[in-house]
Design a protein around this motif. Structure first.
Motif, short mmCIF file in Angstrom:
data_model
loop_
_atom_site.label_atom_id
_atom_site.label_comp_id
_atom_site.label_asym_id
_atom_site.label_seq_id
_atom_site.Cartn_x
_atom_site.Cartn_y
_atom_site.Cartn_z
N ASP A 33 -40.91 23.66 -48.45
CA ASP A 33 -40.42 24.54 -47.38
C ASP A 33 -39.38 25.54 -47.88
OD1 ASP A 33 -42.01 23.28 -45.50
OD2 ASP A 33 -40.47 21.76 -45.07
N GLU A 34 -39.10 25.52 -49.18
CA GLU A 34 -38.02 26.34 -49.71
C GLU A 34 -38.54 27.70 -50.20
OE1 GLU A 34 -34.19 25.70 -52.65
OE2 GLU A 34 -36.11 24.84 -53.24
N GLN A 35 -37.73 28.72 -49.97
CA GLN A 35 -38.00 30.07 -50.50
C GLN A 35 -36.88 30.40 -51.48
OE1 GLN A 35 -37.46 33.46 -47.86
NE2 GLN A 35 -39.32 34.42 -48.68
N ILE A 36 -37.25 30.98 -52.63
CA ILE A 36 -36.27 31.32 -53.66
C ILE A 36 -36.31 32.83 -53.87
CG2 ILE A 36 -35.49 30.92 -56.01
CD1 ILE A 36 -37.03 28.26 -55.91
N GLY A 69 -25.18 55.91 -64.76
CA GLY A 69 -25.21 54.59 -65.37
C GLY A 69 -26.66 54.17 -65.58
N SER A 70 -26.84 53.07 -66.29
CA SER A 70 -28.17 52.50 -66.51
C SER A 70 -28.08 50.99 -66.45
CB SER A 70 -28.73 52.90 -67.89
OG SER A 70 -28.97 54.28 -68.01
N GLY A 71 -29.15 50.37 -65.96
CA GLY A 71 -29.20 48.91 -65.99
C GLY A 71 -28.76 48.24 -64.71
N ILE A 72 -28.44 46.96 -64.82
CA ILE A 72 -28.07 46.15 -63.64
C ILE A 72 -26.57 46.31 -63.41
CG2 ILE A 72 -28.30 43.92 -62.52
CD1 ILE A 72 -30.35 43.13 -64.62
N TYR A 73 -26.20 47.40 -62.75
CA TYR A 73 -24.80 47.77 -62.64
C TYR A 73 -24.11 47.22 -61.40
CZ TYR A 73 -26.06 51.29 -59.13
OH TYR A 73 -26.50 51.93 -58.00
N ARG A 74 -24.87 46.56 -60.53
CA ARG A 74 -24.28 45.86 -59.39
C ARG A 74 -24.65 44.37 -59.48
NH1 ARG A 74 -25.66 50.31 -54.55
NH2 ARG A 74 -24.26 51.94 -55.33
N MET A 75 -24.01 43.56 -58.68
CA MET A 75 -24.12 42.10 -58.83
C MET A 75 -25.48 41.57 -58.37
SD MET A 75 -20.29 40.70 -57.97
CE MET A 75 -20.05 41.66 -56.49
N VAL A 76 -25.81 40.37 -58.87
CA VAL A 76 -27.08 39.71 -58.58
C VAL A 76 -26.80 38.30 -58.04
CG1 VAL A 76 -29.30 38.96 -59.53
CG2 VAL A 76 -28.17 41.00 -60.46
N THR A 77 -27.60 37.90 -57.06
CA THR A 77 -27.43 36.60 -56.42
C THR A 77 -28.77 35.87 -56.36
OG1 THR A 77 -25.70 37.55 -55.01
CG2 THR A 77 -26.58 35.41 -54.36
N LEU A 78 -28.75 34.57 -56.63
CA LEU A 78 -29.93 33.72 -56.43
C LEU A 78 -29.77 33.03 -55.07
CD1 LEU A 78 -32.52 32.40 -57.68
CD2 LEU A 78 -31.03 30.52 -58.38
N ILE A 79 -30.77 33.16 -54.22
CA ILE A 79 -30.71 32.61 -52.87
C ILE A 79 -31.80 31.55 -52.70
CG2 ILE A 79 -30.87 33.15 -50.40
CD1 ILE A 79 -30.09 36.05 -51.14
N ARG A 80 -31.39 30.37 -52.28
CA ARG A 80 -32.33 29.28 -51.97
C ARG A 80 -32.20 28.98 -50.48
NH1 ARG A 80 -32.35 24.92 -56.87
NH2 ARG A 80 -34.30 24.37 -55.77
N ARG A 81 -33.31 29.10 -49.75
CA ARG A 81 -33.26 28.97 -48.30
C ARG A 81 -34.60 28.45 -47.78
NH1 ARG A 81 -33.11 35.56 -47.48
NH2 ARG A 81 -35.34 35.93 -47.79
N ASP A 82 -34.62 28.05 -46.52
CA ASP A 82 -35.87 27.66 -45.88
C ASP A 82 -36.78 28.88 -45.76
OD1 ASP A 82 -34.93 25.12 -45.63
OD2 ASP A 82 -34.45 25.28 -43.49
N ARG A 83 -38.08 28.63 -45.82
CA ARG A 83 -39.01 29.74 -45.62
C ARG A 83 -38.81 30.37 -44.23
NH1 ARG A 83 -43.34 30.09 -49.34
NH2 ARG A 83 -43.43 28.33 -50.80
N THR A 84 -38.52 29.51 -43.27
CA THR A 84 -38.14 30.01 -41.94
C THR A 84 -36.62 29.99 -41.89
OG1 THR A 84 -40.14 29.08 -40.98
CG2 THR A 84 -38.36 29.69 -39.46
#
Length: 775
Positions: free
Chosen positions: A65-68, A130-145
């Protein structure tokens, strides 16, 4: 659950080199500047490039049931994402956030993510990107709903009522004030908050909205404020007429390049607020969410801008190449992300777009405005219209001719040849030559046709350098709401008089509030002795280090925030010829400390809201002059001591006075850190301010020192440099030379605790040490 995803990426370049980096990361700032690169002065002569960011990470205990999701706040360059070798997403616009769903492509255990960022198709912008990933990145783990599309809107302020909605109909809502007290709760819908604190620029009070279901929980900050606009009252916040003391800004953060650290964005907004601004324009693209968070907390209104151009190109590889495929998605992303930010009070769908002079462009403008209104009808929509640019475009002037004007062969080293200018760059070039004559052309019949054709497409008619039309518009079209979306600081006296005399004209946004990299030399006055490469625009009232100059002093006087101000043009440069630029009306700074230049000519500018100004040096009168447009000018010979300016009314009554003093003794390099300690989170910044001062503690702007910087402990130098607009120095070079007595070192914490030591050594034997703890 949201996890920091910024730590330990492998960066690989086309030349085969690689290194480990923490995000945010700007790859362009590390490149070699050259006159031969195709970006030219647009990016400050920094080139584009292609980069691969690679991260290995582990996933375990995944449920069906998890969405990543991996959330990117911003990546500059055409972006392709691979997870375990499988394409999981693409993104084209460098200024909008985006999500990548890796649920199906990910596996239990070790995963490998590759972010391929291609910024080789240049030029694609008119400023430093600028070039590249110049702003922050987050990994989110949540329910599909899961809880999504949270919207918090002020229904009314009497009684204070908000409406909360989301995609989950069975969610519960709790509202918490700044002290942690529950002030309202219930199901989705309308909630009344008794004795609520209203949000405004003067009182930026924020509440927290907690939304929960049996399995999900989300928090959102918000402010309660009533925003209205009409031709009768203009712009009102909570029932009070508001005038926008605005400034345009670009997205870079000075010596650290495009990196959008939270600390850097908060520092920028704080400095702008202290300088008297109550509004900023995110020219000419969506800003970072951290900057909006800062505006919410400090009380800074935001003109939220989407694009610099539409389908007509301004340079070879800009957004016009993908406009028709992407603009609705990017507009939706901007509006949906920014909806709950009380600081956002106006949306802009473009800047100096020549299309608005054509039938197709007018139709598109109306469609885009209506599209934004459907996404969010609670804010007005505008566009920065450059009237003369549009008139010329209708006549075939200043239009980008694509391949015919694109130089295919490499340009020779140290012999910079630019593409033929078009669009905004075409206007800028002519404005530099013609100055104020450009603005008078906005009063012509052809200009009137353009304005009448496009005005009805927007809630607010935004005019770039269109102040000569103000009186005509106020007289002939009282139904139109006007906004100076871009203006010269030198024209503020006239512009602000019109803003304050009519509710229809709601504010003025100067170019620019804070200086920036790229559009190199557009505003910087160039003295004959400086033969270095243009780097900065040089047009800001505040330099890239955060220091305000006389332009900001002039603004504060005109706005009524200060009574009198003294600025002095650099006395150490008074004997040199200077090429002045249209986007800077003075290069004066607040200093009367020029040892070694006694007897040299000094140009003194005094800004005052009085009728007369008298200037004295050590008690001796140098002159008394009538104030015109808040300004008086004096020429004298520099001598050490105290320079005093006194303002008077028409009857000779003293209104205000101010002084600048010279110091004495041998100068030294003052070193001050803005923070005592740092957090071991890989994101904390500490700004180390270097300034030459004498024994009296007074700034010595004529002093220049060669210095080197080294660091020990769990931190790195994120950037180092000065506000010098023409410079061959690199912001990544630990060897620097102060400019106007100043230099800035930006330190970034790593992820381990420990003591950090910064050593600063100057060529003349000074040795300074700064210590701090990373905890």
């Amino acid at each position: 659950m949201e996890l920091d995803f910024n730590r330990d990426w492998l960066l690989m370049k086309e030349d085969g080199s690689s290194c480990h980096v923490n995000l945010p990361h700007d790859a362009m700032i590390h490149e070699q500047r050259s006159f031969s690169n195709r970006n030219g002065d647009k990016t400050g002569f920094f080139p584009g490039g292609k980069y691969v960011y690679k991260k290995e990470f582990s996933l375990d205990s995944r449920s069906s049931d998890e969405q990543i999701i991996i959330h990117f706040n911003g990546v500059y360059g055409r972006t392709k994402l691979l997870l375990n070798g499988q394409n999981v997403g693409n993104h084209l616009y460098g200024y909008t956030p985006f999500d990548v769903d890796i649920t199906d492509a990910s596996v239990d255990g070790q995963n490998v993510l590759e972010v391929i960022v291609d910024n080789t198709l240049v030029p694609n912008t008119r400023w430093y990107s600028g070039s590249g990933i110049y702003r922050m990145v987050t990994l989110i783990r949540r329910d599909r709903t899961h809880i999504d599309d949270v919207r918090i809107n002020t229904v009314c302020i009497n009684p204070p009522t908000i409406h909360v909605s989301c995609n989950m109909k069975n969610a519960n809502v709790i509202i918490i004030d700044a002290d942690g007290k529950i002030v309202a709760e219930g199901p989705l819908g309308d909630l009344v908050i008794e004795n609520a604190n209203l949000w405004s620029s003067k009182t930026p009070y924020l509440y927290t909205c907690q939304i929960s279901t049996e399995s999900e929980y989300v928090e959102k900050k918000f402010g309660i404020r009533e925003l209205k606009w009409s031709s009768e009252k203009g712009l009102t916040i909570n029932g009070q007429v508001e005038k926008l003391r605005g400034g345009c800004i670009h997205h870079d953060n000075g010596v650290i390049g495009a990196c959008a650290f939270k600390d850097a964005e908060y520092r920028k907004v704080r400095i702008l607020k202290e300088a008297g601004y109550n509004a900023i324009r995110s020219s000419h693209n969506p800003c970072s969410e951290s900057l909006l968070d800062a505006c919410d907390e400090f009380g800074m209104y935001v003109l939220d801008e989407a694009f610099d151009g539409w389908y007509m190109p301004k340079n070879h590889h800009d957004y016009s190449r993908v406009f028709w495929d992407e603009y609705k998605s990017d507009l939706s992303t901007m509006v949906e992300r920014d909806y709950n930010h009380p600081s956002v009070i106006i949306y802009s769908i473009g800047n100096e777009v020549s299309e608005v002079g054509t039938e197709e462009g007018i139709k598109l403008a109306s469609e885009m405005t209506e599209f934004v209104r459907k996404l969010d009808g609670s804010r007005p929509v505008t566009c920065g219209i450059n009237i003369m640019l549009t008139v010329w475009a209708k006549q075939g002037m200043g239009i980008y001719r694509d391949e015919a004007e694109y130089v295919a062969e490499p340009l020779p080293e140290l012999d910079y040849v630019e593409e033929k200018k078009s669009g905004s760059a075409f206007f800028n070039a002519l404005a530099q030559k013609l100055g104020s004559l450009m603005s008078t052309q906005t009063k012509t019949k052809k200009a009137g046709v353009v304005v009448d054709g496009i005005a009805g497409s927007f809630d607010v008619l935004g005019l770039n350098y269109g102040q000569c039309r103000y009186d005509m518009e106020l007289k002939n079209h009282p139904e139109r709401i006007l906004l100076g979306t871009e203006t010269y600081i030198g024209d503020l006296a006239y512009n602000w008089s019109r803003v304050m005399s009519s509710n229809v004209l709601i504010g003025d946004f100067c170019w620019t509030a804070m200086d920036y990299i790229g559009e190199a030399g557009i505003g910087a006055w160039q003295y004959e002795a400086n033969k270095e490469m243009p780097l900065l625009a040089g047009s800001g009232a505040i330099d890239i280090l955060g220091n305000a100059d006389a332009q900001n002093g002039f603004q504060k006087v005109v706005w009524g925030l200060e009574d009198i101000y003294i600025g002095v043009r650099p006395v150490n440069m008074s004997s040199q010829k200077v090429l002045k630029k249209a986007w800077r009306f003075t290069d004066a700074i607040p200093s009367w400390n020029w040892p070694g230049y006694e007897g040299e000519k000094a140009h003194v500018e005094v800004y005052s809201n009085g009728s007369y100004v008298k200037l004295e040096l050590n008690g001796k009168t140098l002159g008394k002059k009538r104030v015109k447009g808040y300004r008086t000018d004096f020429v004298c010979k520099y001598d050490k001591g105290t320079l005093t300016a006194i303002s008077y009314d028409l009857l000779g009554k003293e209104l205000a006075r101010t002084v600048l003093s010279s110091g004495h003794g041998i100068s030294e390099l003052s070193v001050k850190a803005e923070k005592k300690n740092m957090k071991a989170n890989g994101q904390d910044l500490n700004y180390i301010i270097l300034e030459s001062i004498d024994e009296a503690g007074i700034w010595c702007p004529a002093e220049e020192k060669e210095l080197t910087v080294s660091i020990e402990g769990p931190a790195v130098i994120q950037g180092i440099g000065t506000a010098k607009p023409y410079s061959n120095r690199s912001f990544t070079d630990n060897a620097q030379k102060t400019y106007q007595g100043r230099c800035q070192i930006v330190i970034r914490s790593l992820y381990e605790p420990g003591e950090v030591t910064i050593h600063i050594k100057t060529a003349d034997g000074m040795d300074k040490t700064v210590r701090m703890d990373v905890m």
